[in-house]
Enzyme design. Structure first.
Site, PDB file in Angstrom:
ATOM      1  N   SER A 195     -30.012  27.559  34.123  1.00  0.00           N
ATOM      2  CA  SER A 195     -29.366  26.666  33.156  1.00  0.00           C
ATOM      3  C   SER A 195     -30.310  26.335  31.999  1.00  0.00           C
ATOM      4  O   SER A 195     -29.976  25.557  31.119  1.00  0.00           O
ATOM      5  CB  SER A 195     -28.923  25.376  33.848  1.00  0.00           C
ATOM      6  OG  SER A 195     -30.008  24.787  34.531  1.00  0.00           O
ATOM      7  N   ASN A 200     -31.554  16.561  42.388  1.00  0.00           N
ATOM      8  CA  ASN A 200     -30.210  15.980  42.294  1.00  0.00           C
ATOM      9  C   ASN A 200     -30.227  14.604  41.634  1.00  0.00           C
ATOM     10  O   ASN A 200     -29.407  14.320  40.751  1.00  0.00           O
ATOM     11  CB  ASN A 200     -29.572  15.888  43.688  1.00  0.00           C
ATOM     12  CG  ASN A 200     -29.370  17.263  44.298  1.00  0.00           C
ATOM     13  OD1 ASN A 200     -29.577  18.266  43.620  1.00  0.00           O
ATOM     14  ND2 ASN A 200     -28.994  17.309  45.561  1.00  0.00           N
ATOM     15  N   THR A 237       7.404   7.613   7.371  1.00  0.00           N
ATOM     16  CA  THR A 237       7.655   7.800   8.803  1.00  0.00           C
ATOM     17  C   THR A 237       8.396   9.127   8.872  1.00  0.00           C
ATOM     18  O   THR A 237       9.165   9.463   7.951  1.00  0.00           O
ATOM     19  CB  THR A 237       8.528   6.676   9.410  1.00  0.00           C
ATOM     20  OG1 THR A 237       9.778   6.667   8.743  1.00  0.00           O
ATOM     21  CG2 THR A 237       7.878   5.312   9.256  1.00  0.00           C
ATOM     22  N   HIS A 238       8.138   9.901   9.892  1.00  0.00           N
ATOM     23  CA  HIS A 238       8.697  11.273   9.992  1.00  0.00           C
ATOM     24  C   HIS A 238       8.292  12.133   8.789  1.00  0.00           C
ATOM     25  O   HIS A 238       8.998  13.087   8.454  1.00  0.00           O
ATOM     26  CB  HIS A 238      10.229  11.262  10.117  1.00  0.00           C
ATOM     27  CG  HIS A 238      10.749  10.277  11.101  1.00  0.00           C
ATOM     28  ND1 HIS A 238      11.012  10.587  12.412  1.00  0.00           N
ATOM     29  CD2 HIS A 238      11.028   8.947  10.973  1.00  0.00           C
ATOM     30  CE1 HIS A 238      11.447   9.502  13.045  1.00  0.00           C
ATOM     31  NE2 HIS A 238      11.447   8.491  12.189  1.00  0.00           N
ATOM     32  N   LYS A 245      -8.108  28.921  -6.080  1.00  0.00           N
ATOM     33  CA  LYS A 245      -8.069  28.092  -4.874  1.00  0.00           C
ATOM     34  C   LYS A 245      -9.256  27.135  -4.735  1.00  0.00           C
ATOM     35  O   LYS A 245     -10.377  27.451  -5.100  1.00  0.00           O
ATOM     36  CB  LYS A 245      -8.039  28.990  -3.628  1.00  0.00           C
ATOM     37  CG  LYS A 245      -6.772  29.787  -3.490  1.00  0.00           C
ATOM     38  CD  LYS A 245      -5.611  28.922  -3.105  1.00  0.00           C
ATOM     39  CE  LYS A 245      -5.709  28.595  -1.665  1.00  0.00           C
ATOM     40  NZ  LYS A 245      -4.625  28.993  -0.844  1.00  0.00           N
ATOM     41  N   GLU A 273     -10.230  20.936   7.478  1.00  0.00           N
ATOM     42  CA  GLU A 273      -9.552  21.841   8.420  1.00  0.00           C
ATOM     43  C   GLU A 273     -10.400  22.051   9.678  1.00  0.00           C
ATOM     44  O   GLU A 273      -9.891  22.070  10.799  1.00  0.00           O
ATOM     45  CB  GLU A 273      -9.253  23.178   7.747  1.00  0.00           C
ATOM     46  CG  GLU A 273      -8.186  23.056   6.667  1.00  0.00           C
ATOM     47  CD  GLU A 273      -8.085  24.310   5.817  1.00  0.00           C
ATOM     48  OE1 GLU A 273      -7.406  25.244   6.247  1.00  0.00           O
ATOM     49  OE2 GLU A 273      -8.692  24.357   4.731  1.00  0.00           O
ATOM     50  N   TYR A 321     -23.932  16.532  46.035  1.00  0.00           N
ATOM     51  CA  TYR A 321     -24.155  17.468  44.941  1.00  0.00           C
ATOM     52  C   TYR A 321     -23.689  18.884  45.307  1.00  0.00           C
ATOM     53  O   TYR A 321     -23.873  19.345  46.428  1.00  0.00           O
ATOM     54  CB  TYR A 321     -25.655  17.507  44.600  1.00  0.00           C
ATOM     55  CG  TYR A 321     -25.990  18.492  43.489  1.00  0.00           C
ATOM     56  CD1 TYR A 321     -25.891  18.114  42.157  1.00  0.00           C
ATOM     57  CD2 TYR A 321     -26.364  19.804  43.770  1.00  0.00           C
ATOM     58  CE1 TYR A 321     -26.164  19.015  41.138  1.00  0.00           C
ATOM     59  CE2 TYR A 321     -26.640  20.708  42.769  1.00  0.00           C
ATOM     60  CZ  TYR A 321     -26.537  20.308  41.450  1.00  0.00           C
ATOM     61  OH  TYR A 321     -26.802  21.196  40.448  1.00  0.00           O
ATOM     62  N   GLN A 342     -23.730  21.771  37.711  1.00  0.00           N
ATOM     63  CA  GLN A 342     -24.579  22.250  36.615  1.00  0.00           C
ATOM     64  C   GLN A 342     -23.727  22.608  35.387  1.00  0.00           C
ATOM     65  O   GLN A 342     -24.220  22.634  34.271  1.00  0.00           O
ATOM     66  CB  GLN A 342     -25.364  23.473  37.091  1.00  0.00           C
ATOM     67  CG  GLN A 342     -26.261  24.096  36.057  1.00  0.00           C
ATOM     68  CD  GLN A 342     -27.287  25.013  36.695  1.00  0.00           C
ATOM     69  OE1 GLN A 342     -28.258  24.540  37.273  1.00  0.00           O
ATOM     70  NE2 GLN A 342     -27.080  26.307  36.615  1.00  0.00           N
ATOM     71  N   LYS A 379     -22.934  20.220  31.742  1.00  0.00           N
ATOM     72  CA  LYS A 379     -23.692  19.918  30.525  1.00  0.00           C
ATOM     73  C   LYS A 379     -23.133  20.544  29.259  1.00  0.00           C
ATOM     74  O   LYS A 379     -23.018  19.885  28.219  1.00  0.00           O
ATOM     75  CB  LYS A 379     -25.153  20.333  30.708  1.00  0.00           C
ATOM     76  CG  LYS A 379     -25.837  19.442  31.691  1.00  0.00           C
ATOM     77  CD  LYS A 379     -27.161  19.958  32.153  1.00  0.00           C
ATOM     78  CE  LYS A 379     -27.492  19.387  33.505  1.00  0.00           C
ATOM     79  NZ  LYS A 379     -26.620  19.896  34.606  1.00  0.00           N
TER      80      LYS A 379
HETATM   81  N1  ARG Z   1     -30.063  22.553  37.165  1.00  0.00           N
HETATM   82  C1  ARG Z   1     -29.422  21.757  38.165  1.00  0.00           C
HETATM   83  C2  ARG Z   1     -28.189  21.061  37.590  1.00  0.00           C
HETATM   84  O1  ARG Z   1     -28.103  20.952  36.438  1.00  0.00           O
HETATM   85  C3  ARG Z   1     -30.372  20.749  38.721  1.00  0.00           C
HETATM   86  C4  ARG Z   1     -30.051  20.245  40.069  1.00  0.00           C
HETATM   87  C5  ARG Z   1     -30.278  21.310  41.072  1.00  0.00           C
HETATM   88  N2  ARG Z   1     -30.133  20.838  42.400  1.00  0.00           N
HETATM   89  C6  ARG Z   1     -30.027  21.653  43.456  1.00  0.00           C
HETATM   90  N3  ARG Z   1     -29.873  21.108  44.612  1.00  0.00           N
HETATM   91  N4  ARG Z   1     -30.066  22.948  43.330  1.00  0.00           N
HETATM   92  O2  ARG Z   1     -27.307  20.627  38.303  1.00  0.00           O
END
Ligand code: ARG
Length: 467
Positions: free
Chosen positions: A32, A119, A164-165, A292, A299, A326, A331, A334
């Site tokens: 990641s 975690n 309106t509309h 133009k 947009e 977890y 992961q 993000k």
């Molecule tokens: N890169 C992982 C994430 O974003 C970190 C946590 C990893 N934990 C594990 N038990 N492998 O979730």
């Protein structure tokens, strides 16, 4: 090399029970670092708070704590200067930083992870990142409200058609229209701030899921990272991503506001409306049609809402069936959040720029406001207040007058009084005073209405409340 090749050596951070290394594809899907490197500042802050707490609790020696802190400071400088080499083999930002720390300070680096798991580490980093982002968003939303309020005062009595509309309804002022967005963005700020309040609890110290046997002090780390308190339950602490979902749903609602405003800017600058002009700073040309001037920034702000809605759906789908605690699925939390933050910042800045840049064309707004019998409601209201008709009957009589005027291609103001009287003989010449769009606007003084004096008063209140 076959996809199942495991001739490589095992991972330095977790490979104790492994004899072989991961397949290339395993490494690739697991990594990641390409995106979570954006958490480096938060990761370093979290590690420092953790190390200081370990020292305060006599779990680490002060010497180790000092070496860790100095090493982390150096790493922070390296990353900021662009001198840090990130490695996919080290999976994520946490292990990239820890590995570098080992290179820099040796053995004490290996003690940093005492009483901690990735975690609770990642949950902490990500909360801190979202918290920082919420603060940036709030500043920008406030700036947007500020330019809107400035313009609403400037254009408190500038007449435009209200729809309106998308059909002409009643005349309004441009200032009133702009202030409606101040309210929407005010509610958005409220949502982000609610999200911040709930988010601001520390997962650190939850360990992998069950807490730890070390005598840690979670109050200490929570306090030093600016959290209000530690999260109550260790399982919840590592498996909760509500804060990211709340961020995304608040961002999605804000994007609907940005998109609606963008849509209006696009309509207003079209040749058919011609209500506003954007300068060269906020328009682009066409490679084929020399005439133009396209409102591309509006947009794109309208379109970026789609990405943010999709991101919310992505994370809801990732989370919805995960067992506690977890799972690596998390992961995937993000990128949707990072992308939404980027889209939101870009769109907000573009909207701020356009509101600052736009120039209304009062004549065009006025001409459009006169079309479509916009004061028909005023006529009906006059029949209620001056003649004493029930509103339903006044509505019917007005409808007949509008139809008669329309058949003669006349506006209500130009429609002769005698003809009105032939439809309802109780109408007197007093009616003329309510038929102009100016009077329609200035008489709408009810709380929250469009009268220019209301707009100025509302702008002053908004300034106090929001800025
Ligand atoms: N890169 C992982 C994430 O974003 C970190 C946590 C990893 N934990 C594990 N038990 N492998 O979730």
């Amino acid at each position: 090399m076959s996809p199942n090749d495991n001739s490589k050596s095992s991972n330095a951070h977790w490979g104790g029970r492994f004899t072989g290394g991961p397949a290339d594809i395993m490494e690739k899907i697991n990594a990641s670092i390409a995106f979570d490197r954006r958490l480096f500042l938060q990761d370093i802050a979290g590690s420092r708070a953790h190390a200081d707490m370990l020292v305060a609790q006599d779990i680490l020696t002060p010497e180790d704590g000092k070496a860790i802190n100095e090493g982390l400071e150096l790493i922070s400088q390296e990353i900021l200067a662009g001198n840090f080499s990130f490695s996919e083999k080290l999976e994520d930002i946490h292990m990239n930083i820890e590995s570098r720390l080992k290179e820099l300070i040796g053995e004490p680096a290996g003690r940093l992870h005492t009483a901690r798991s990735r975690n609770d580490q990642v949950a902490t980093d990500f909360r801190l990142w979202v918290r920082d982002s919420l603060d940036d968003i709030d500043k920008l939303l406030c700036k947007l409200q500020s330019v809107l309020i400035d313009n609403s005062e400037k254009y408190a009595d500038l007449i435009m058609p209200g729809y309106t509309h998308l059909q002409t309804a009643q005349p309004i002022t441009f200032g009133h229209h702009l202030l409606s967005y101040v309210e929407m963005f005010g509610r958005d700020r409220g949502r982000f701030s609610d999200c911040r309040k709930r988010l601001n609890e520390s997962p650190l110290g939850a360990g992998a899921l069950a807490g730890t046997t070390y005598p840690i002090d979670r109050q200490h780390t929570a306090k030093s990272l600016g959290f209000d308190r530690p999260m109550v339950n260790s399982l919840d602490a590592v498996s909760d991503r509500d804060f990211a979902l709340e961020f995304l749903s608040s961002a999605a609602i804000t994007m609907t506001h940005i998109s609606r405003f963008s849509e209006e800017i696009i309509l207003w600058c079209s040749d058919s409306f011609g209500f506003i002009e954007l300068s060269d700073s906020f328009t682009t040309g066409s490679s084929m049609m020399p005439q133009k001037r396209n409102p591309d920034a509006a947009e794109l702000s309208r379109a970026k809402s789609g990405r943010v809605f999709g991101n919310l759906m992505t994370l809801l789908s990732v989370m919805k069936a995960l067992p506690l605690a977890y799972s690596k699925d998390m992961q995937e939390d993000k990128e949707p959040v990072f992308d939404s933050m980027d889209s939101l910042l870009l769109s907000l800045n573009a909207i701020i720029g356009m509101v600052d840049d736009l120039k209304p064309i009062p004549e065009a707004m006025y001409m459009a406001a006169q079309k479509g019998y916009p004061t028909a409601t005023d006529l009906a209201d006059w029949l209620v207040t001056s003649v004493g008709l029930p509103f339903r009957e006044a509505h019917k009589v007005t409808g007949k007058i509008v139809k008669a005027a329309y058949d003669k291609n006349l506006s209500l103001e130009d429609f002769p009084l005698t003809e009105m009287q032939s439809i309802d003989r109780r109408i007197t010449d007093d009616v003329i005073s309510v038929l102009s769009i100016e009077s329609s606007i200035s008489r709408r003084t009810s709380e929250g209405g469009t009268a220019p004096e209301n707009v100025l008063a509302s702008a002053a209140i908004a300034r106090k409340r929001y800025l």
